[in-house]
Design a protein around this motif. Sequence first.
Motif, PDB file in Angstrom:
ATOM      1  N   THR A 334       0.868  -1.167   0.000  1.00  0.00           N
ATOM      2  CA  THR A 334       0.000   0.000   0.000  1.00  0.00           C
ATOM      3  C   THR A 334       0.912   1.226   0.000  1.00  0.00           C
ATOM      4  N   ASN A 335       0.402   2.368   0.281  1.00  0.00           N
ATOM      5  CA  ASN A 335       1.135   3.639   0.267  1.00  0.00           C
ATOM      6  C   ASN A 335       1.187   4.189  -1.159  1.00  0.00           C
ATOM      7  N   LEU A 336       1.493   5.463  -1.236  1.00  0.00           N
ATOM      8  CA  LEU A 336       1.552   6.177  -2.513  1.00  0.00           C
ATOM      9  C   LEU A 336       2.801   7.047  -2.513  1.00  0.00           C
ATOM     10  N   PHE A 337       3.367   7.219  -3.696  1.00  0.00           N
ATOM     11  CA  PHE A 337       4.430   8.201  -3.944  1.00  0.00           C
ATOM     12  C   PHE A 337       5.714   7.925  -3.179  1.00  0.00           C
ATOM     13  N   ASP A 338       5.945   6.658  -2.902  1.00  0.00           N
ATOM     14  CA  ASP A 338       7.264   6.201  -2.470  1.00  0.00           C
ATOM     15  C   ASP A 338       8.201   6.421  -3.664  1.00  0.00           C
ATOM     16  N   ASN A 339       9.512   6.378  -3.439  1.00  0.00           N
ATOM     17  CA  ASN A 339      10.459   6.433  -4.557  1.00  0.00           C
ATOM     18  C   ASN A 339      10.367   5.161  -5.409  1.00  0.00           C
ATOM     19  N   LYS A 340       9.916   4.062  -4.772  1.00  0.00           N
ATOM     20  CA  LYS A 340       9.728   2.798  -5.489  1.00  0.00           C
ATOM     21  C   LYS A 340       8.301   2.731  -6.015  1.00  0.00           C
ATOM     22  N   SER A 341       8.108   2.082  -7.156  1.00  0.00           N
ATOM     23  CA  SER A 341       6.750   1.895  -7.661  1.00  0.00           C
ATOM     24  C   SER A 341       6.054   0.796  -6.873  1.00  0.00           C
ATOM     25  N   LEU A 371      -1.676   1.692  -9.150  1.00  0.00           N
ATOM     26  CA  LEU A 371      -0.214   1.764  -9.248  1.00  0.00           C
ATOM     27  C   LEU A 371       0.256   3.138  -8.787  1.00  0.00           C
ATOM     28  N   SER A 372       1.313   3.144  -7.988  1.00  0.00           N
ATOM     29  CA  SER A 372       1.967   4.396  -7.622  1.00  0.00           C
ATOM     30  C   SER A 372       3.328   4.364  -8.305  1.00  0.00           C
ATOM     31  N   ILE A 373       3.593   5.353  -9.135  1.00  0.00           N
ATOM     32  CA  ILE A 373       4.795   5.308  -9.964  1.00  0.00           C
ATOM     33  C   ILE A 373       5.948   6.046  -9.285  1.00  0.00           C
ATOM     34  N   GLY A 374       7.087   5.371  -9.213  1.00  0.00           N
ATOM     35  CA  GLY A 374       8.243   5.911  -8.503  1.00  0.00           C
ATOM     36  C   GLY A 374       9.272   6.563  -9.410  1.00  0.00           C
ATOM     37  N   LEU A 375      10.519   6.479  -8.983  1.00  0.00           N
ATOM     38  CA  LEU A 375      11.609   7.186  -9.671  1.00  0.00           C
ATOM     39  C   LEU A 375      12.428   6.269 -10.582  1.00  0.00           C
ATOM     40  N   GLU A 376      11.955   5.025 -10.792  1.00  0.00           N
ATOM     41  CA  GLU A 376      12.716   4.098 -11.638  1.00  0.00           C
ATOM     42  C   GLU A 376      12.679   4.551 -13.099  1.00  0.00           C
ATOM     43  N   ASP A 377      13.449   3.868 -13.948  1.00  0.00           N
ATOM     44  CA  ASP A 377      13.377   4.116 -15.383  1.00  0.00           C
ATOM     45  C   ASP A 377      12.072   3.502 -15.924  1.00  0.00           C
ATOM     46  N   VAL A 378      11.359   4.259 -16.752  1.00  0.00           N
ATOM     47  CA  VAL A 378      10.048   3.803 -17.236  1.00  0.00           C
ATOM     48  C   VAL A 378      10.155   2.517 -18.059  1.00  0.00           C
ATOM     49  N   ASP A 379      11.246   2.333 -18.784  1.00  0.00           N
ATOM     50  CA  ASP A 379      11.426   1.099 -19.575  1.00  0.00           C
ATOM     51  C   ASP A 379      11.327  -0.129 -18.669  1.00  0.00           C
ATOM     52  N   ASP A 380      11.974  -0.058 -17.522  1.00  0.00           N
ATOM     53  CA  ASP A 380      11.966  -1.198 -16.600  1.00  0.00           C
ATOM     54  C   ASP A 380      10.584  -1.431 -15.999  1.00  0.00           C
ATOM     55  N   LEU A 381       9.886  -0.348 -15.709  1.00  0.00           N
ATOM     56  CA  LEU A 381       8.525  -0.485 -15.158  1.00  0.00           C
ATOM     57  C   LEU A 381       7.599  -1.116 -16.195  1.00  0.00           C
ATOM     58  N   PHE A 382       7.699  -0.631 -17.428  1.00  0.00           N
ATOM     59  CA  PHE A 382       6.839  -1.161 -18.492  1.00  0.00           C
ATOM     60  C   PHE A 382       7.111  -2.650 -18.703  1.00  0.00           C
ATOM     61  N   LYS A 383       8.389  -3.010 -18.726  1.00  0.00           N
ATOM     62  CA  LYS A 383       8.759  -4.428 -18.923  1.00  0.00           C
ATOM     63  C   LYS A 383       8.182  -5.300 -17.813  1.00  0.00           C
ATOM     64  N   ASP A 384       8.253  -4.808 -16.581  1.00  0.00           N
ATOM     65  CA  ASP A 384       7.745  -5.606 -15.459  1.00  0.00           C
ATOM     66  C   ASP A 384       6.236  -5.811 -15.584  1.00  0.00           C
ATOM     67  N   ILE A 385       5.520  -4.738 -15.933  1.00  0.00           N
ATOM     68  CA  ILE A 385       4.060  -4.860 -16.071  1.00  0.00           C
ATOM     69  C   ILE A 385       3.719  -5.803 -17.222  1.00  0.00           C
ATOM     70  N   ALA A 386       4.424  -5.660 -18.334  1.00  0.00           N
ATOM     71  CA  ALA A 386       4.146  -6.516 -19.502  1.00  0.00           C
ATOM     72  C   ALA A 386       4.391  -7.984 -19.163  1.00  0.00           C
ATOM     73  N   GLN A 387       5.505  -8.276 -18.487  1.00  0.00           N
ATOM     74  CA  GLN A 387       5.780  -9.687 -18.158  1.00  0.00           C
ATOM     75  C   GLN A 387       4.777 -10.218 -17.134  1.00  0.00           C
ATOM     76  N   ALA A 388       4.364  -9.378 -16.193  1.00  0.00           N
ATOM     77  CA  ALA A 388       3.410  -9.836 -15.170  1.00  0.00           C
ATOM     78  C   ALA A 388       2.045 -10.138 -15.794  1.00  0.00           C
ATOM     79  N   LEU A 389       1.706  -9.463 -16.867  1.00  0.00           N
ATOM     80  CA  LEU A 389       0.436  -9.715 -17.546  1.00  0.00           C
ATOM     81  C   LEU A 389       0.553 -10.938 -18.457  1.00  0.00           C
TER      82      LEU A 389
END
Length: 393
Positions: A334-341, A371-389
């Motif tokens: 839970t939580n929002l706006f952590d540095n981590k997504s 989803l709360s989006i953090g400070l990571e690189d967006v490419d890595d976030l997108f890849k994680d979501i795509a693989q999880a789906l």
Amino acid sequence: MKKQTLAIHTTFQSPDAYSALSMPVYHTAAYEFDDAAVMADAFCGRIDAPDYSRVMNPTVTYFENKVRSLTGAHDVIAFTSGMAAISNTLLAVAAAGKNIVTSRHMFGNTYLLINNTLARFGVEARLCDLTDIAAVEKLVDDDTCCIYLETITNPQMEVADLGALSAICRRHGIPLIADTTMIPFTHVDSRALGIDIEVVSSTKYISGGATSLGGLIIDYGTCQGFSEQIRKEMLLNLGAYMTPHVAYMQTIGLETLDARYRIQSSNALDLARRLRSLPAISKVTYLGLEDNPYHDLARRQFGPTAGAMLTIDLADKDACYSFINNLKLIRRATNLFDNKSLAIHPASTIFGPLTQQERDSMDILDTTIRLSIGLEDVDDLFKDIAQALGSEK
Ligand SMILES: *Cc1c(COP(=O)(O)O)cnc(C)c1O
């Protein structure tokens, strides 16, 4: 100087004995006085000196002053959590026989505070669609003590017309109270939007990477004697003032808030656009997307950024659980706006204790992931979501 500069360079109330560059953490419960008369003056508010840390502490005052520089508010009071700021605010304005005009679309615990806890003390919750101004107008009467709302509701992301609601409040002489947790005050001018009292969960954007819980009441001085009542009655009788160590951490968070917010909201917009290409996602809800129904109103009120929270809808609850279980980078929290997504299924967690009927009336769907989006690189976030789906099939 601009607000951001003032906020960074806010000076201490009293010079530090060692010329510390950071505000020292005054871990003390009480304060000593030179004589009985000065002591009496401090306790009776005739001088602005701390007497007991339930009511005032120099480290917390420093944090409050920094927020005051950023908002231009009349007064800012810091609490142990967002819920403490919200409950203190509502307990200050409400009384038995009074009613609060608000919406079903809001944070779960605020909903329960108004509908269960305050109801036990004879305060009536009048729930309506705050985007329907005529409906709001009909519900407000002589016993209404405030209109309460979230500027962007969590997690439905609904946006109401603050100017229109503020006009109703002005006509009835009641405050417009807004929870602005979703977009920080570094990017929104709440006073210009007609908000009289702003409440914030500083646990979120301000804490600086989920270091601590905190809450703020920001009083724009348009509602006679409000912050004075908070300081002289609520802090003393309810006792939920922020602690000095938390104020220290959140002061550091505040100094980088503007920079973090810019990156997180731009990451969220980039990701929201890219997520639409994934067939397993039936809907992406983000105010920054041009075809979101609240896009124009949000832009007019809150400017070009739309925050770092977005939701996606999947086929059903099982698909949501499997998506959450498959995430490798984005954290299940839970939580929002952590540095981590972070990812969460609101219906079964934050809104889990509510009945199905209540969730339905609040538009909390079994198909939604927040989803709360953090400070990571967006490419890595997108890849994680795509693989999880992908692996859910
Ligand atoms: C998290 C949150 C709260 C509660 O804040 P806490 O600091 O967890 O007590 C209130 N309102 C909104 C919109 C929130 O997201």
